[in-house]
Design an enzyme around this catalytic site. Structure first.
Site, PDB file in Angstrom:
ATOM      1  N   SER A  24      22.815 -12.040 -50.195  1.00  0.00           N
ATOM      2  CA  SER A  24      22.007 -13.195 -49.796  1.00  0.00           C
ATOM      3  C   SER A  24      20.538 -12.829 -49.630  1.00  0.00           C
ATOM      4  O   SER A  24      19.656 -13.651 -49.907  1.00  0.00           O
ATOM      5  CB  SER A  24      22.561 -13.794 -48.498  1.00  0.00           C
ATOM      6  OG  SER A  24      23.912 -14.189 -48.664  1.00  0.00           O
TER       7      SER A  24
ATOM      8  N   TYR B  20      19.686 -18.902 -45.181  1.00  0.00           N
ATOM      9  CA  TYR B  20      20.811 -19.543 -44.498  1.00  0.00           C
ATOM     10  C   TYR B  20      22.008 -18.592 -44.463  1.00  0.00           C
ATOM     11  O   TYR B  20      22.600 -18.343 -43.402  1.00  0.00           O
ATOM     12  CB  TYR B  20      21.175 -20.839 -45.226  1.00  0.00           C
ATOM     13  CG  TYR B  20      22.251 -21.671 -44.566  1.00  0.00           C
ATOM     14  CD1 TYR B  20      23.593 -21.305 -44.634  1.00  0.00           C
ATOM     15  CD2 TYR B  20      21.931 -22.846 -43.889  1.00  0.00           C
ATOM     16  CE1 TYR B  20      24.583 -22.079 -44.033  1.00  0.00           C
ATOM     17  CE2 TYR B  20      22.914 -23.612 -43.284  1.00  0.00           C
ATOM     18  CZ  TYR B  20      24.231 -23.231 -43.355  1.00  0.00           C
ATOM     19  OH  TYR B  20      25.217 -24.004 -42.762  1.00  0.00           O
ATOM     20  N   CYS B  21      22.379 -18.046 -45.615  1.00  0.00           N
ATOM     21  CA  CYS B  21      23.545 -17.164 -45.678  1.00  0.00           C
ATOM     22  C   CYS B  21      23.281 -15.833 -44.992  1.00  0.00           C
ATOM     23  O   CYS B  21      24.213 -15.221 -44.451  1.00  0.00           O
ATOM     24  CB  CYS B  21      23.965 -16.949 -47.128  1.00  0.00           C
ATOM     25  SG  CYS B  21      24.661 -18.433 -47.913  1.00  0.00           S
ATOM     26  N   VAL B  22      22.045 -15.364 -44.988  1.00  0.00           N
ATOM     27  CA  VAL B  22      21.719 -14.153 -44.243  1.00  0.00           C
ATOM     28  C   VAL B  22      21.997 -14.372 -42.765  1.00  0.00           C
ATOM     29  O   VAL B  22      22.622 -13.529 -42.093  1.00  0.00           O
ATOM     30  CB  VAL B  22      20.252 -13.735 -44.464  1.00  0.00           C
ATOM     31  CG1 VAL B  22      19.876 -12.593 -43.520  1.00  0.00           C
ATOM     32  CG2 VAL B  22      20.026 -13.312 -45.915  1.00  0.00           C
TER      33      VAL B  22
ATOM     34  N   HIS C  30      26.009 -14.700 -42.154  1.00  0.00           N
ATOM     35  CA  HIS C  30      26.881 -13.542 -42.355  1.00  0.00           C
ATOM     36  C   HIS C  30      26.425 -12.305 -41.588  1.00  0.00           C
ATOM     37  O   HIS C  30      27.263 -11.466 -41.234  1.00  0.00           O
ATOM     38  CB  HIS C  30      27.080 -13.308 -43.851  1.00  0.00           C
ATOM     39  CG  HIS C  30      27.844 -14.442 -44.459  1.00  0.00           C
ATOM     40  ND1 HIS C  30      29.205 -14.558 -44.340  1.00  0.00           N
ATOM     41  CD2 HIS C  30      27.422 -15.563 -45.106  1.00  0.00           C
ATOM     42  CE1 HIS C  30      29.604 -15.685 -44.906  1.00  0.00           C
ATOM     43  NE2 HIS C  30      28.540 -16.308 -45.369  1.00  0.00           N
TER      44      HIS C  30
END
Length: 348
Positions: free
Chosen positions: A87, A94-96, A99
């Protein structure tokens, strides 16, 4: 559990399309929603945004579940590190946030912060450092996966999944799942709380339970790198076939040819710092196909460069929510699977 329950109301965070509310979901959408909440712990917006198009919804969840969520040879913390690092490479904040927070929930707070901040050189574990570096660069550097052969389907599978999900998230979700303008210290606290709310006890659910969501696909559709894992290979074969059906429904033939030809010649490098490549890319298309072509090219090569007008232009042709999801998910899946071919083979 406020944050977890809040994810059931995904419509408020999704842009450009309206997800199916959980209270009125039926058929395949309802079945997917039930599995997501049971096995992932929440109805995650990156999955729910697909719900106007049931087959892409099932495909997204299937490959996510069978790689990241289901138990296997690789621990969940390592897989979350891969998701976070991919990411970063795809410029998907957002994904960083999601997760790296999940890593924190696995009692790996220091490692998650180091990966999320891009300071991979600070990771003490040399194996994790090598895997995270490979994952971060996997979209544009052809390199063998730095794990032993039995772990390749899971590690590369997670990377391919997030090359897909990052593209869709950049197109349809805001920059972060957390409140905007949140101060740095408060953001750190929220990430820790979010990670603790995730129920990650145990080794994960049984592999293969999502496969029945979509029809079987030919064995020849299984990616070469996934043949060592029957559930992961089958998941990608079924998901790829579903993406192809979505493309036939919603993506004009000339656009499919354009994107496919470009992917065949693509080495993973970003398309350019500005959007000039888009105008050049669609110039040979008929005017009626240019809106779909523009959005498909963005989904495949530069999702972080999309603007509202790209979606408005496709809607102006008569496309609805289902078509917007099917055009973008088809192109994003084709690009993610192409990335998978760049990272084949174990390092040892």
């Amino acid at each position: 559990m406020i944050m977890i329950r809040g994810t059931r109301r995904a419509a408020g965070t999704v842009r450009h399309v309206t997800p199916v509310p959980i209270a009125v979901a039926k058929g395949l959408v309802a079945t997917v929603y039930e599995q997501v909440e049971r096995d992932f712990g929440m109805l995650a917006p990156p999955v729910a945004l697909h719900s106007p198009a049931p087959e892409p919804l099932a495909a997204c969840w299937m490959i996510l579940r069978e790689t990241l969520v289901a138990r296997g040879a690789v621990d969940r913390g390592t897989k979350e590190a891969v998701a976070t690092a991919v990411s970063i490479g795809n410029a998907c904040p957002y994904c960083v946030d999601v997760h790296s927070s999940t890593m924190h929930g696995l009692a790996r707070g220091r490692e998650s912060a180091q990966i999320a901040s891009g300071n991979l050189h600070q990771l003490v574990d040399p194996g994790l450092r090598a895997v995270a570096g490979w994952a971060r660069d996997s979209g544009h550097v052809a390199a063998a996966v730095p794990v032993r052969a039995p772990a390749v389907p899971e590690v590369l599978g997670v990377a391919v999944v997030f090359h897909y999900i990052n593209r869709m998230v950049n197109l349809f979700l805001p920059e972060s799942p957390f409140p905007p303008r949140l101060p740095g210290a408060a953001r750190t606290t929220v990430r820790k709380v979010f990670g603790r709310l995730m129920d990650l006890r145990g080794s994960g659910p049984e592999p293969g339970a999502a496969l029945a969501l979509l029809p079987a696909a030919p064995a020849t559709a299984v990616p070469e790198w996934a043949v060592g894992s029957p559930s992961i290979g089958d998941a990608f074969a079924r998901a790829g076939a579903a993406a192809d059906r979505a493309g036939l429904r919603s993506v004009p033939g000339p656009v499919r040819s354009l994107v496919t030809d470009r992917l065949d010649a693509w080495d993973g490098r970003p398309p350019g710092a500005n959007r000039g490549w888009l105008s050049e890319g669609i110039s040979a298309l008929a005017p009626a196909d240019q809106a779909a072509g523009r959005l498909a090219l963005l989904a495949a090569f530069g999702s972080y460069q999309s603007i509202d007008a790209d979606f408005d232009a496709l809607r102006a042709t008569g496309a609805g929510d289902r078509e917007l999801i099917e055009v973008t998910s088809w192109a994003a899946m084709k690009a993610a699977l192409r990335v998978g071919t760049l990272g084949v083979g174990p390092a040892a």
